[in-house]
Design an enzyme around this catalytic site. Structure first.
Site, PDB file in Angstrom:
ATOM      1  N   PRO A   2      -7.340  50.359  23.848  1.00 44.68           N
ATOM      2  CA  PRO A   2      -6.893  49.482  24.922  1.00 44.68           C
ATOM      3  C   PRO A   2      -5.371  49.498  25.107  1.00 44.68           C
ATOM      4  CG  PRO A   2      -8.506  48.389  23.530  1.00 44.68           C
ATOM      5  CD  PRO A   2      -8.109  49.652  22.850  1.00 44.68           C
ATOM      6  N   GLU A   3      -4.948  50.040  26.226  1.00 51.33           N
ATOM      7  CA  GLU A   3      -3.549  49.994  26.629  1.00 51.33           C
ATOM      8  C   GLU A   3      -3.473  48.987  27.784  1.00 51.33           C
ATOM      9  OE1 GLU A   3      -1.998  54.000  27.206  1.00 51.33           O
ATOM     10  OE2 GLU A   3      -3.400  54.798  25.745  1.00 51.33           O
TER      11      GLU A   3
END
Length: 274
Positions: A2-3
């Site tokens: 998750p960015e």
DNA sequence: AAGAAGTCCTGGGCGC
DNA sequence: TGCGCCCAGGACTTCT
């Protein structure tokens, strides 16, 4: 992993469902993921709080609660937060379950146990290590082309590791950093201060574009990432270099190369990104 | 002060 | 097929 676009997608997928609900009970199966306060105090303090509003800062997901408290979650690599009906059997690696006042639950799972949570008084958020040192939000107005130019020109480190530095820009990770550099046709090993004005202008635009497209596609799913409803994102199809070692560059056809920079893989096209 | 290295952890991919 | 080894990776800490 998750960015920014993935965390933004989790936030968007959950906020309509849980805003206004009360956290009635917290079951913590893996106490070490809580950085502050103590696990008992974490669970006890959360119970009874109303979820007022969701927020995001870089890759951090924020739950702004009643009584001036904020729950902070960082997913690191494999963390997930999924909205679940009552009495859903927790998936493997579920470390916390938040029960909500409508009977439904939020299940937090993280295979690698790298992700963290913290509960703080909202006005003390700027003391939380990691969160407090975050750089500019790349989709905010504060992040201008002039700002990027000024900041890049003073740094002697390679541009790729600089893009991953969360105190420089908040929210870029390995995938979107590689994609932005490829789009801007910049070699990941180039020293930041040596970028030309034209390259910086291209990079500025590329950063915003790859993040906006990532959000529009509801995030990039390789194996683990899903949004708050357990749904994978489709942005993997849109990637042009990341995880494409040996495959033809979509601009020029030359094989994509992979090198290690600062301990991380960097994918780039040796021909397009000189 | 900047940058490299170590740390956390598990599943998948590889070699044999 | 099955075993065991090693690697990936985000961000923090520690070392140089």
């Amino acid at each position: 992993m998750p960015e920014l676009p993935e965390v933004e997608t989790v936030k968007k997928s959950l906020e309509g469902l849980i805003t206004g609900l009360v956290i009635t009970e917290v079951r913590l199966f893996m106490p070490k993921i809580v950085k502050t306060p103590s696990p008992t105090l974490f669970s006890d303090t959360l119970a009874g709080k109303t979820i007022k509003r969701l927020g995001r800062r870089g890759k951090y997901l924020l739950f702004h609660l009643s009584d001036k408290h904020t729950l902070v979650i960082h997913f690191r690599m494999t963390g997930r937060l999924v909205y679940s009906p009552p009495q859903t059997e927790p998936a493997k690696h579920t470390h916390a379950v938040f029960r909500l006042s409508n009977g439904d639950e939020l299940h937090y799972t993280d295979m690698r146990q790298f992700g963290t949570m913290a509960l703080m008084e909202t006005d003390r958020l700027d003391t939380l290590s990691g969160l407090k040192d975050l750089g500019v939000e790349p989709l905010s107005e504060e992040f201008s082309r002039d700002y990027l130019k000024k900041q890049i020109k003073r740094r002697r480190i390679k541009i790729k590791p600089l893009l991953l530095d969360q105190t420089f820009i908040a929210g870029l990770g390995n995938i979107y950093a590689d994609e932005a550099l490829h789009r801007a046709r910049i070699n990941p090993e180039k020293t930041a201060a040596n970028l030309t004005a034209r390259e910086i202008a291209l990079l500025y635009r590329a950063i915003r574009e790859v993040l906006e497209e990532g959000i529009a596609n509801r995030g990039t799913t390789f194996r683990d990432y899903v949004d708050g409803m357990g749904q994978a994102g489709s942005n993997k199809e849109a990637l042009r270099v990341y995880d494409r070692e040996g495959k033809p560059c979509l601009n020029c056809g030359k094989p994509i190369a992979r090198i290690r920079l600062g301990g991380r893989s960097s994918y780039y096209c040796p021909k397009c990104q000189k």
